[in-house]
Design an enzyme around this catalytic site. Structure first.
Site, mmCIF file in Angstrom:
data_model
loop_
_atom_site.group_PDB
_atom_site.id
_atom_site.type_symbol
_atom_site.label_atom_id
_atom_site.label_comp_id
_atom_site.label_asym_id
_atom_site.label_seq_id
_atom_site.Cartn_x
_atom_site.Cartn_y
_atom_site.Cartn_z
ATOM 1 N N CYS A 1 1.101 -0.860 0.088
ATOM 2 C CA CYS A 1 0.188 0.089 -0.388
ATOM 3 C C CYS A 1 0.839 1.043 0.200
ATOM 4 C CB CYS A 1 -1.042 0.014 1.207
ATOM 5 S SG CYS A 1 -2.427 1.268 0.966
ATOM 6 N N ASP B 1 -9.582 -5.022 -4.845
ATOM 7 C CA ASP B 1 -9.859 -3.373 -4.176
ATOM 8 C C ASP B 1 -10.035 -2.708 -4.480
ATOM 9 O OD1 ASP B 1 -8.138 -1.155 -2.654
ATOM 10 O OD2 ASP B 1 -6.058 -2.663 -3.515
ATOM 11 N N HIS C 1 -8.398 -5.205 -1.412
ATOM 12 C CA HIS C 1 -6.986 -5.042 -0.322
ATOM 13 C C HIS C 1 -6.601 -5.932 0.671
ATOM 14 C CE1 HIS C 1 -4.204 -1.531 -0.134
ATOM 15 N NE2 HIS C 1 -4.794 -1.255 1.196
#
Length: 364
Positions: free
Chosen positions: A154, A309, A338
């Site tokens: 991320c 996601d 995610h």
């Protein structure tokens, strides 16, 4: 004698259904007191580790494997500044790092720590060319390796990408997980909410300093309000007598609610330069006195994306492979969300063995 209305309503069936559900709810309620004890026993990281480096709030954890190190190049895992990093080592059978440790990788994890009010002025430069560089230097000195493998998740992936572009000679291989790079598309609510037309990031950061964890948590929850506020509690209530389900749920909820604030200046730079101006994909993102040019990345790159996601859509990750100079580059789009990219059972069985194999072939 059973009673039916003209519309076919069966009173006896309704009574039986009502009684069955009532007793089910009583059983579920009786399990509630036990949940507190279970929640207190949730461990934040399960693979044995030791702290080998500290700087300010930051700690570097070294994972202790049972066998000898098989791969020459060590691996550093870089997580986001927003949540705690133990999501990559959540629990037995749901640990990303365990896959690498068990395969003989000398594996390290950066825990950025919780910023204080005094850290509000820390910048992206402080994290990329300061903390991250110092971590790389320490691991290289400790292991005798001239290079490291980096895996960023991320926001940690974005920081890792910047670092690799600025310090390519220090990075042998780069793995990215659900990493936002190109924000030219209007996909993703976070991207829309950060639009300069609606959000004055300067006024916001000047007012709050460090961006509060509660603000960030609310934003993440609102990405899927029906799922988070309606479906999740109903699903939990219906499965409260399923020990495995409850165990997984408590581990995930512990992590999801273990948010930390983000230094104000880092948030300002990400909001303005990344979300609003898309400077990283334009090779114009300023990191201190440097400008990040993604074309300077020449090492092998594995770009992992989650097709479901709702935080970092694939359209924000995939363009990286066209912006870098690497000849050895690959994209894997996996059908999950995610967080599922790290912890889902299917990802653990199908995705991570492939990733470990990919890195093993390039870490000799």
């Amino acid at each position: 004698m059973e009673t039916k209305t003209e519309q076919g309503f069966n009173l006896a069936d309704w009574q039986r259904s009502f009684m069955t559900e009532s007793f089910s709810n009583l059983r579920r309620m009786s399990a509630l007191p036990l949940l507190y004890d279970k929640a207190q026993k949730v461990r934040k990281g399960v693979t044995p580790s030791e702290v080998v480096y500290e700087e300010d709030k930051l700690k570097v954890y070294h994972y202790i494997g049972k066998g000898e190190v098989k791969h020459k190049t060590p691996l550093i895992v870089v997580f986001a500044l927003v949540n705690r990093p133990y999501i990559v080592d959540l629990k037995e059978g749901r640990s990303v790092v365990a896959n690498f440790v068990e395969d003989g990788f000398d594996t390290y994890l950066i825990d950025w720590g919780k910023p204080s009010d005094a850290d509000r002025f820390l910048t992206t430069d402080d994290y990329v060319n300061g903390y991250l560089q110092n971590c790389v230097d320490h691991v290289c000195e400790r292991t005798g390796s001239k290079q490291v493998n980096i895996m960023g998740y991320c926001m940690g992936g974005t920081l890792s990408t910047m670092y690799t572009a600025l310090h390519q000679d220090s990075v042998k291989n780069l793995i990215l997980m659900a990493t936002g790079i190109d924000f030219s598309t209007r996909e993703g609510l976070i991207n829309l909410w950060a639009d300069s037309e609606y959000f004055d990031v300067d006024a916001f950061v000047d007012s709050v300093g460090n961006v509060p964890a509660e603000f960030l948590q609310t934003a993440f929850l609102m990405l899927n309000p029906v799922g988070n506020f309606l479906e999740k509690p109903i699903n939990f209530w219906e499965n409260i007598e399923n020990d495995k389900f409850v165990d997984d749920f408590l581990y995930m909820e512990t992590w999801l609610n273990d948010n930390i604030s983000v230094p104000g200046e880092v948030y300002r730079e990400f909001a303005k330069y990344l979300f609003q101006q898309n400077l990283l994909a334009k090779n114009k993102f300023p990191v201190g006195k440097h400008i990040v040019n993604l074309g300077d990345i020449k090492c092998p790159v594995l770009n992992l994306m989650a097709s479901k996601d709702n935080l970092v859509p694939c359209s924000q990750s995939a363009p990286l492979n066209d912006l870098i100079s690497s000849k050895d580059k690959e994209i894997i789009e996996f059908k999950t969300g995610h967080i599922g990219l790290a912890v889902s059972g299917r990802a653990q069985k199908e995705l991570w063995p492939k990733v470990v194999e990919w890195l093993g072939k390039r870490s000799k």
